[in-house]
Motif scaffolding. Structure first.
Motif, PDB file in Angstrom:
ATOM      1  N   LYS A 148       6.325  -3.332  -6.620  1.00 43.84           N
ATOM      2  CA  LYS A 148       6.034  -3.520  -5.195  1.00 43.84           C
ATOM      3  C   LYS A 148       4.539  -3.658  -4.897  1.00 43.84           C
ATOM      4  CE  LYS A 148      10.206  -1.542  -3.108  1.00 43.84           C
ATOM      5  NZ  LYS A 148      10.784  -0.416  -2.328  1.00 43.84           N
ATOM      6  N   PRO A 149       3.647  -2.944  -5.605  1.00 43.29           N
ATOM      7  CA  PRO A 149       2.214  -3.138  -5.334  1.00 43.29           C
ATOM      8  C   PRO A 149       1.701  -4.535  -5.646  1.00 43.29           C
ATOM      9  CG  PRO A 149       2.580  -1.035  -6.434  1.00 43.29           C
ATOM     10  CD  PRO A 149       3.883  -1.780  -6.490  1.00 43.29           C
ATOM     11  N   PHE A 150       2.521  -5.355  -6.342  1.00 47.96           N
ATOM     12  CA  PHE A 150       2.130  -6.734  -6.652  1.00 47.96           C
ATOM     13  C   PHE A 150       2.823  -7.731  -5.727  1.00 47.96           C
ATOM     14  CE2 PHE A 150       2.287  -4.526 -10.894  1.00 47.96           C
ATOM     15  CZ  PHE A 150       0.917  -4.326 -10.995  1.00 47.96           C
ATOM     16  N   HIS A 151       3.623  -7.250  -4.789  1.00 43.16           N
ATOM     17  CA  HIS A 151       4.432  -8.121  -3.924  1.00 43.16           C
ATOM     18  C   HIS A 151       3.834  -8.151  -2.529  1.00 43.16           C
ATOM     19  CE1 HIS A 151       7.889  -9.996  -2.043  1.00 43.16           C
ATOM     20  NE2 HIS A 151       8.555 -10.012  -3.190  1.00 43.16           N
ATOM     21  N   GLU A 152       3.653  -9.355  -1.995  1.00 45.46           N
ATOM     22  CA  GLU A 152       3.000  -9.496  -0.691  1.00 45.46           C
ATOM     23  C   GLU A 152       3.750  -8.770   0.425  1.00 45.46           C
ATOM     24  OE1 GLU A 152       2.805 -13.454   0.742  1.00 45.46           O
ATOM     25  OE2 GLU A 152       4.971 -13.800   0.708  1.00 45.46           O
ATOM     26  N   LYS A 153       5.060  -8.576   0.245  1.00 43.54           N
ATOM     27  CA  LYS A 153       5.869  -7.926   1.277  1.00 43.54           C
ATOM     28  C   LYS A 153       5.575  -6.425   1.372  1.00 43.54           C
ATOM     29  CE  LYS A 153      10.770  -7.205   2.482  1.00 43.54           C
ATOM     30  NZ  LYS A 153      12.170  -7.530   2.073  1.00 43.54           N
ATOM     31  N   TYR A 154       5.142  -5.836   0.257  1.00 47.46           N
ATOM     32  CA  TYR A 154       4.985  -4.384   0.216  1.00 47.46           C
ATOM     33  C   TYR A 154       3.540  -3.921  -0.028  1.00 47.46           C
ATOM     34  CZ  TYR A 154      10.030  -4.722  -0.468  1.00 47.46           C
ATOM     35  OH  TYR A 154      11.359  -5.024  -0.327  1.00 47.46           O
ATOM     36  N   ALA A 155       2.732  -4.779  -0.607  1.00 42.31           N
ATOM     37  CA  ALA A 155       1.398  -4.350  -1.039  1.00 42.31           C
ATOM     38  C   ALA A 155       0.408  -4.256   0.117  1.00 42.31           C
ATOM     39  CB  ALA A 155       0.865  -5.324  -2.087  1.00 42.31           C
ATOM     40  N   ASP A 156      -0.572  -3.407  -0.062  1.00 42.32           N
ATOM     41  CA  ASP A 156      -1.740  -3.410   0.808  1.00 42.32           C
ATOM     42  C   ASP A 156      -2.550  -4.647   0.433  1.00 42.32           C
ATOM     43  OD1 ASP A 156      -3.867  -1.972   2.569  1.00 42.32           O
ATOM     44  OD2 ASP A 156      -4.922  -2.446   0.694  1.00 42.32           O
ATOM     45  N   MET A 157      -2.715  -5.572   1.374  1.00 47.31           N
ATOM     46  CA  MET A 157      -3.273  -6.877   1.051  1.00 47.31           C
ATOM     47  C   MET A 157      -4.698  -6.788   0.528  1.00 47.31           C
ATOM     48  SD  MET A 157      -0.810  -8.813   1.216  1.00 47.31           S
ATOM     49  CE  MET A 157      -1.733 -10.278   0.772  1.00 47.31           C
ATOM     50  N   ALA A 158      -5.477  -5.854   1.044  1.00 45.91           N
ATOM     51  CA  ALA A 158      -6.851  -5.721   0.570  1.00 45.91           C
ATOM     52  C   ALA A 158      -6.848  -5.297  -0.899  1.00 45.91           C
ATOM     53  CB  ALA A 158      -7.605  -4.710   1.413  1.00 45.91           C
ATOM     54  N   SER A 159      -5.986  -4.354  -1.222  1.00 42.06           N
ATOM     55  CA  SER A 159      -5.888  -3.891  -2.609  1.00 42.06           C
ATOM     56  C   SER A 159      -5.343  -5.001  -3.500  1.00 42.06           C
ATOM     57  CB  SER A 159      -4.985  -2.659  -2.695  1.00 42.06           C
ATOM     58  OG  SER A 159      -5.498  -1.601  -1.915  1.00 42.06           O
ATOM     59  N   LEU A 160      -4.378  -5.760  -2.976  1.00 38.41           N
ATOM     60  CA  LEU A 160      -3.779  -6.834  -3.772  1.00 38.41           C
ATOM     61  C   LEU A 160      -4.795  -7.936  -4.038  1.00 38.41           C
ATOM     62  CD1 LEU A 160      -1.305  -7.983  -5.156  1.00 38.41           C
ATOM     63  CD2 LEU A 160      -0.548  -8.907  -2.952  1.00 38.41           C
ATOM     64  N   GLU A 161      -5.582  -8.293  -3.035  1.00 45.42           N
ATOM     65  CA  GLU A 161      -6.591  -9.333  -3.232  1.00 45.42           C
ATOM     66  C   GLU A 161      -7.647  -8.892  -4.234  1.00 45.42           C
ATOM     67  OE1 GLU A 161      -8.035 -10.236   0.634  1.00 45.42           O
ATOM     68  OE2 GLU A 161      -6.180 -11.239   1.285  1.00 45.42           O
ATOM     69  N   ALA A 162      -7.998  -7.630  -4.190  1.00 45.20           N
ATOM     70  CA  ALA A 162      -8.976  -7.110  -5.156  1.00 45.20           C
ATOM     71  C   ALA A 162      -8.395  -7.147  -6.562  1.00 45.20           C
ATOM     72  CB  ALA A 162      -9.365  -5.678  -4.785  1.00 45.20           C
ATOM     73  N   LEU A 163      -7.114  -6.869  -6.657  1.00 42.05           N
ATOM     74  CA  LEU A 163      -6.448  -6.882  -7.957  1.00 42.05           C
ATOM     75  C   LEU A 163      -6.353  -8.307  -8.503  1.00 42.05           C
ATOM     76  CD1 LEU A 163      -5.136  -4.947  -9.959  1.00 42.05           C
ATOM     77  CD2 LEU A 163      -2.940  -5.337  -8.810  1.00 42.05           C
ATOM     78  N   LEU A 164      -6.104  -9.263  -7.612  1.00 43.99           N
ATOM     79  CA  LEU A 164      -6.050 -10.663  -8.036  1.00 43.99           C
ATOM     80  C   LEU A 164      -7.392 -11.107  -8.606  1.00 43.99           C
ATOM     81  CD1 LEU A 164      -4.039 -12.325  -5.104  1.00 43.99           C
ATOM     82  CD2 LEU A 164      -3.243 -11.861  -7.417  1.00 43.99           C
TER      83      LEU A 164
END
Length: 630
Positions: A205-221
């Motif tokens: 879920k932390p890698f899914h746009e539906k569930y992730a915090d977008m700021a954290s996800l973008e940093a991870l990308l």
């Protein structure tokens, strides 16, 4: 080495509450339990674990511990641990019946409604609960998400285009329901490469746009240098490739080597769901060490005693060198049966691009004549020490669809009858070398293409070359690389090709007949018909021969049948048509697979079948029940 693994386990350890009495702690994890990083074994297994009665299976109750060594020839083949581990929602047992495994039970109504019941208290390898949420996440957020699954759910979930209704009544219940029967569903769950209709939702879920915090996800990308969340999600979600140590699993062993190249270690899953009758959690073996070597070195290393369990990478030709090393290497060489319908099969391409030759190949008299003109006994003695079963490509004796008369169909060495069939076709004219001539005047030169990987194939074709000269047919052998061979066959550029017989010569009523009817391009006798079916008419050619059309009807009869009687009737006629029409010219069945077993490894069956499907190679024989007595 296991620090990151243990830290993830420790993070979840306090969530375990319910204990199951009588489950023994493993020495491997005892220090972590004592340190409070892991709950005791009684709290790690499900409240109703799968209890394995080893004595009833003729095996010994083992003890935990030790490292088992095995080899692969490519680093990506660490995925074999998913194949060998063979933890499935439902899987084949040693009699090739499908039984619940990860699931506690499956309720089936008319082959169209499947109620999957999970084991209460079952946990992923990181200790997080395994529940219906993991099924819901896959169905709603992965399989039906265009970014992650552009083609939608897999074909085995479609019945005449209809997708199932999937519901999740509670944490331990998942229901798949169609309006019509879907006999493919259960078998797919038991495959060597299963569809994984569940995912560790808490991990992904932390890698899914539906569930992730977008700021954290973008940093991870940015950190992972991946362009999109979908690419990152797919990269993290390699349940079959088994190359992500962080990805939780339900398999008996978990990858403990990060960024490995030539040596990989897999450690026992502390939350595995199987135990023996004495309360010992499986697997018995603590660590599997998988080393990557050149393909040409597998037999030599086995001969030197550098493996504990090995079959992959060994061929029948290696038996002599393996037998020589048994005393000094401390191992034994078993000869398991092969699950292929035929060890070697020649496939006339009924979709060959050359019209004149295509018409000849489609004449059943030509195919029968070629089969009758093969001296299988000589091939058996020369290449297999007489251990094979000479005959046509058909089901093995372990299948209910086996008939001795089908094995014997058009396979007795009879040069006179073969010549008579070719004469009856009108192929009576010959050139100065005695080779028959086609109606258009071309000599009957049969070009057979091979993958160039098995010496036994080339040796067999050398014998067949001499056999066929006796009926006025010249055989020309053309070795190619595997991928090139397949592409040429699929394009209709190959006249004939050699491969194994059907991968699954052990078919049961519930086995899909897809591979035996014109629905797959992988069956070399009709690649373009298979393409037409697989692409829904966008590529390939429609079936235009009566017997193959009947095969398609029978496949539909099998799919719509609501009981084993209907499926059995369809399957048997399919097998009988193949025996009569000779779509694949089988040479012999019952080939042997060398299996090297260190003398310290216990519970490996002396006699067994080595098959990809069904069986997952070692998987159906349950390596989690093997143990080491050093």
């Amino acid at each position: 080495m296991f620090n990151r693994l243990l830290s993830s386990l420790a993070a979840i350890a306090l969530t375990a509450t319910t204990a199951l009495a009588g489950v023994n702690e493993s020495n491997f994890w005892k220090a972590e339990v004592d340190a409070g990083n892991l709950p005791p074994a009684a709290e790690r297994v499900p409240s109703d674990p799968l209890v394995v009665d080893l004595k009833a299976k003729g095996r010994t109750i083992g003890k935990q511990g030790g490292t088992l060594r095995t080899l692969v020839t490519r680093s990506k083949d660490i995925r074999q641990m998913v194949v060998y581990g063979y933890a499935r929602l439902a899987g084949y047992d040693e009699t090739y019946e499908i039984k619940p495994d990860i699931l506690a039970a499956i309720d089936i109504e008319d082959s169209r409604k499947f109620t999957l019941r999970l084991r209460p208290g079952h946990k992923w390898s990181d200790g997080h609960p395994f529940t219906s949420e993991d099924f819901r996440y896959w169905w709603e957020d992965v399989a039906n998400n265009p970014a992650l699954s552009p083609s939608g759910p897999q074909d085995f979930l479609r019945v005449e285009g209809e997708l199932p209704t999937v519901t999740f009544p509670d944490e331990t219940t998942v229901i798949y329901e169609w309006s019509k029967p879907n006999p493919l569903f259960l078998q797919a769950l038991a495959e060597a490469r299963p569809p994984f209709i569940y995912r560790p939702a808490h991990f992904l879920k932390p890698f899914h746009e539906k569930y992730a915090d977008m700021a954290s996800l973008e940093a991870l990308l940015e950190e992972k240098r991946v362009r999109s969340w979908a690419a990152l999600h797919n990269k993290s979600d390699n349940m079959y490739k088994f190359d992500n140590p962080a990805l939780p699993t339900l398999q008996p062993w978990i990858l403990a080597t990060k960024d490995g190249k030539s040596r990989f270690l897999f450690v026992r899953n502390p939350y595995y769901h199987r135990i023996d009758t004495k309360g010992t959690q499986l697997p018995y073996i603590d660590v599997v060490e998988m080393n990557v070597v050149s393909g040409g070195l597998v037999a030599a290393k086995a001969n030197a005693g550098e493996v504990d369990l090995q079959a992959r990478g060994l061929d029948f030709k290696d038996v002599a060198i393996l037998k020589k090393g048994e005393k000094t290497g401390g191992y034994k060489t078993l000869l398991w049966g092969q699950g292929n319908a035929s060890q070697i099969a020649i496939y006339p391409n009924l979709n060959y691009n050359d019209e004149g030759w295509r018409n000849t190949l489609r004449d059943v008299r030509f195919r029968r004549a070629l089969s009758l003109a093969i001296d299988r006994r000589i091939i058996n003695k020369a290449l297999y020490f007489g251990l094979g079963k000479e005959g046509a490509m058909t089901m093995l004796p372990e299948s209910p669809f086996h008939k001795p008369e089908n094995l014997a169909a058009w396979s007795a060495y009879d040069v006179a009858q073969a010549n008579a069939l070719l004469d009856d076709m009108g192929l009576t004219e010959r050139d100065a070398e005695g080779i028959r001539l086609m109606p258009d005047g071309r000599p009957v030169w049969v070009v057979i293409e091979t993958a160039g990987e098995r010496q036994e194939v080339e040796n067999a074709l050398q014998i067949i070359t001499d056999n066929w000269r006796d009926i006025g047919v010249k055989l020309i052998m053309r070795p190619l690389e595997r991928d090139i061979l397949r592409n040429r066959v699929y394009a209709g550029e190959t006249m004939m090709a050699v491969w194994f017989g059907w991968d699954n010569g052990l078919a049961q009523p519930y086995t899909s007949p897809t591979y035996a009817v014109p629905q797959q391009q992988e069956f070399f006798a009709w690649p373009k018909w298979g393409q037409y079916y697989q692409t829904r008419g966008e590529a390939g050619e429609p079936v235009d021969m009566d017997a193959p059309k009947r095969l398609m009807e029978l496949a539909e009869n099998w799919r719509t049948a609501t009981d084993d009687a209907g499926r059995t009737a369809a399957w048997q006629e399919i097998v009988d048509i193949h025996a009569d029409q000779v779509y694949g010219i089988g040479i012999l069945a019952g080939g042997r697979q060398p299996v090297v077993v260190n003398n310290a490894v216990k519970n490996v069956p002396l006699k067994a079948i080595w098959a990809w499907s069904p069986g997952s190679h070692f998987g159906v024989h349950r390596p989690d029940e093997y143990w080491l007595d050093r």
